[in-house]
Design a protein around this motif. Structure first.
Motif, PDB file in Angstrom:
ATOM      1  N   ARG A   1     -34.297  84.993  43.571  1.00  0.00           N
ATOM      2  CA  ARG A   1     -33.252  85.947  43.224  1.00  0.00           C
ATOM      3  C   ARG A   1     -32.800  86.741  44.440  1.00  0.00           C
ATOM      4  NH1 ARG A   1     -35.415  91.320  40.199  1.00  0.00           N
ATOM      5  NH2 ARG A   1     -37.118  91.899  41.591  1.00  0.00           N
TER       6      ARG A   1
ATOM      7  N   LEU B   1     -33.539  78.432  49.447  1.00  0.00           N
ATOM      8  CA  LEU B   1     -32.409  78.367  48.530  1.00  0.00           C
ATOM      9  C   LEU B   1     -31.809  79.744  48.280  1.00  0.00           C
ATOM     10  CD1 LEU B   1     -33.792  75.832  45.893  1.00  0.00           C
ATOM     11  CD2 LEU B   1     -32.050  75.390  47.639  1.00  0.00           C
ATOM     12  N   ALA B   2     -32.664  80.759  48.241  1.00  0.00           N
ATOM     13  CA  ALA B   2     -32.183  82.126  47.989  1.00  0.00           C
ATOM     14  C   ALA B   2     -31.283  82.610  49.114  1.00  0.00           C
ATOM     15  CB  ALA B   2     -33.371  83.074  47.812  1.00  0.00           C
TER      16      ALA B   2
ATOM     17  N   ARG C   1     -27.580  70.384  47.883  1.00  0.00           N
ATOM     18  CA  ARG C   1     -26.356  71.183  47.831  1.00  0.00           C
ATOM     19  C   ARG C   1     -26.382  72.283  48.880  1.00  0.00           C
ATOM     20  NH1 ARG C   1     -24.618  73.631  42.105  1.00  0.00           N
ATOM     21  NH2 ARG C   1     -26.179  75.203  42.612  1.00  0.00           N
ATOM     22  N   ALA C   2     -27.550  72.910  49.066  1.00  0.00           N
ATOM     23  CA  ALA C   2     -27.680  73.986  50.052  1.00  0.00           C
ATOM     24  C   ALA C   2     -27.497  73.448  51.473  1.00  0.00           C
ATOM     25  CB  ALA C   2     -29.043  74.659  49.919  1.00  0.00           C
TER      26      ALA C   2
ATOM     27  N   VAL D   1     -32.126  82.562  39.767  1.00  0.00           N
ATOM     28  CA  VAL D   1     -32.127  81.140  39.425  1.00  0.00           C
ATOM     29  C   VAL D   1     -33.548  80.703  39.086  1.00  0.00           C
ATOM     30  CG1 VAL D   1     -31.677  78.802  40.257  1.00  0.00           C
ATOM     31  CG2 VAL D   1     -30.146  80.673  40.919  1.00  0.00           C
TER      32      VAL D   1
ATOM     33  N   LEU E   1     -30.645  71.038  44.243  1.00  0.00           N
ATOM     34  CA  LEU E   1     -30.267  72.333  44.839  1.00  0.00           C
ATOM     35  C   LEU E   1     -30.447  72.307  46.353  1.00  0.00           C
ATOM     36  CD1 LEU E   1     -31.760  74.918  42.292  1.00  0.00           C
ATOM     37  CD2 LEU E   1     -29.342  74.429  42.714  1.00  0.00           C
TER      38      LEU E   1
ATOM     39  N   PHE F   1     -28.218  87.817  41.645  1.00  0.00           N
ATOM     40  CA  PHE F   1     -28.366  86.474  41.093  1.00  0.00           C
ATOM     41  C   PHE F   1     -29.845  86.188  40.847  1.00  0.00           C
ATOM     42  CE2 PHE F   1     -28.348  85.908  45.749  1.00  0.00           C
ATOM     43  CZ  PHE F   1     -29.489  85.156  45.957  1.00  0.00           C
TER      44      PHE F   1
ATOM     45  N   TRP G   1     -23.919  72.676  52.098  1.00  0.00           N
ATOM     46  CA  TRP G   1     -23.141  73.900  52.312  1.00  0.00           C
ATOM     47  C   TRP G   1     -23.318  74.393  53.747  1.00  0.00           C
ATOM     48  CZ3 TRP G   1     -23.410  78.854  53.970  1.00  0.00           C
ATOM     49  CH2 TRP G   1     -22.347  79.699  53.642  1.00  0.00           C
TER      50      TRP G   1
ATOM     51  N   HIS H   1     -27.999  80.698  48.889  1.00  0.00           N
ATOM     52  CA  HIS H   1     -27.260  81.191  47.716  1.00  0.00           C
ATOM     53  C   HIS H   1     -26.535  82.494  48.072  1.00  0.00           C
ATOM     54  CE1 HIS H   1     -27.164  81.346  43.087  1.00  0.00           C
ATOM     55  NE2 HIS H   1     -26.353  82.284  43.526  1.00  0.00           N
TER      56      HIS H   1
ATOM     57  N   ALA I   1     -23.594  81.850  50.452  1.00  0.00           N
ATOM     58  CA  ALA I   1     -22.445  81.261  49.771  1.00  0.00           C
ATOM     59  C   ALA I   1     -21.678  82.310  48.963  1.00  0.00           C
ATOM     60  CB  ALA I   1     -22.910  80.123  48.859  1.00  0.00           C
ATOM     61  N   LEU I   2     -22.405  83.189  48.278  1.00  0.00           N
ATOM     62  CA  LEU I   2     -21.753  84.247  47.515  1.00  0.00           C
ATOM     63  C   LEU I   2     -20.952  85.171  48.426  1.00  0.00           C
ATOM     64  CD1 LEU I   2     -24.416  85.414  44.878  1.00  0.00           C
ATOM     65  CD2 LEU I   2     -22.286  84.185  44.444  1.00  0.00           C
TER      66      LEU I   2
END
Length: 214
Positions: A102, A129-130, A182-183, A115, A179, A113, A186, A133, A136-137
């Motif tokens: 998070r 990943l955090a 995808r990370a 997840v 994930l 966020f 990105w 994430h 990206a936000l």
């Protein structure tokens, strides 16, 4: 003239809770490394604060108030924290195990966020990943807000744009690896100017995004 009654919240200590005297509070924080606690003028305020993220009450913008820490140097060190920032953290039950991560606002502790939990992940993967994430936000909102993480490995992985995990892919952790892919994609397709900062747990206590399960 009698002193006003105070109530003490212990967020991190031997036994977290709300106490009606300093002696009771002291028993639960004295000698406890990086204990987090603070006094309040009423039981109602103390109980409300105990139910909230401690960093909503302990962050540096409230430094003029009576903030107590077990280490006298801690409050000085906290002046270095960038409060207009996002803190991220991960939790994993087992290694591998159920993993979640998070991000929260450092200034007020509000969750941005969250997840998971996802099957068969690791703490380092969650930390990686955090961070991505959050990047990206912030990129989507065109914000240059700094990001705090307490994971040296995750920060290195983000810089290298590669989640260097030794975890083997399986049917159970398919969602985790999707994930990760995808990370990484990105990171390779976007640039960013946000600072990724190391949260100094030894000096500042647990990161604001901590799940509190240690």
């Amino acid at each position: 003239m009698a002193k006003n009654k105070k109530y003490y919240v212990v967020w991190k200590g031997v036994l977290p809770g709300v106490y009606s005297s300093w002696d009771e509070c002291k028993k639960n924080v004295h000698g406890y490394e990086n204990a987090l606690y603070k006094s309040f003028p009423s039981m109602e305020e103390a109980q409300q604060a105990f139910s909230e993220n401690p960093w909503k009450h302990l962050n540096p913008k409230n430094s003029k108030k009576s903030v107590r820490t077990e280490k006298s140097s801690l409050s000085v060190s906290k002046s270095e924290i960038v409060t207009n920032s996002i803190a991220v953290d991960a939790a994993c039950s087992g290694n591998p195990g159920l993993m979640e991560y998070r991000g929260v606002n450092v200034a007020d502790g509000d969750e941005i966020f969250h997840v998971g939990p996802l099957e068969e992940g690791t703490n380092n993967i969650g930390e990686f990943l955090a961070i991505v994430h959050a990047l990206a936000l912030l990129k989507n909102d065109n914000k240059n807000t700094p990001i705090y993480s307490d994971s040296v490995n995750a920060i290195k992985w983000v810089v290298k744009k590669k989640c260097n995990t030794k975890l083997e892919r399986s049917a159970r952790n398919k969602a985790v690896f999707e994930l990760i892919e995808r990370a990484e994609k990105w990171l390779h397709s976007h640039d960013y100017s946000n600072q990724i900062l190391k949260w100094e747990t030894r000096s500042w206590g647990e990161i604001p995004a901590d799940f509190g399960r240690k």
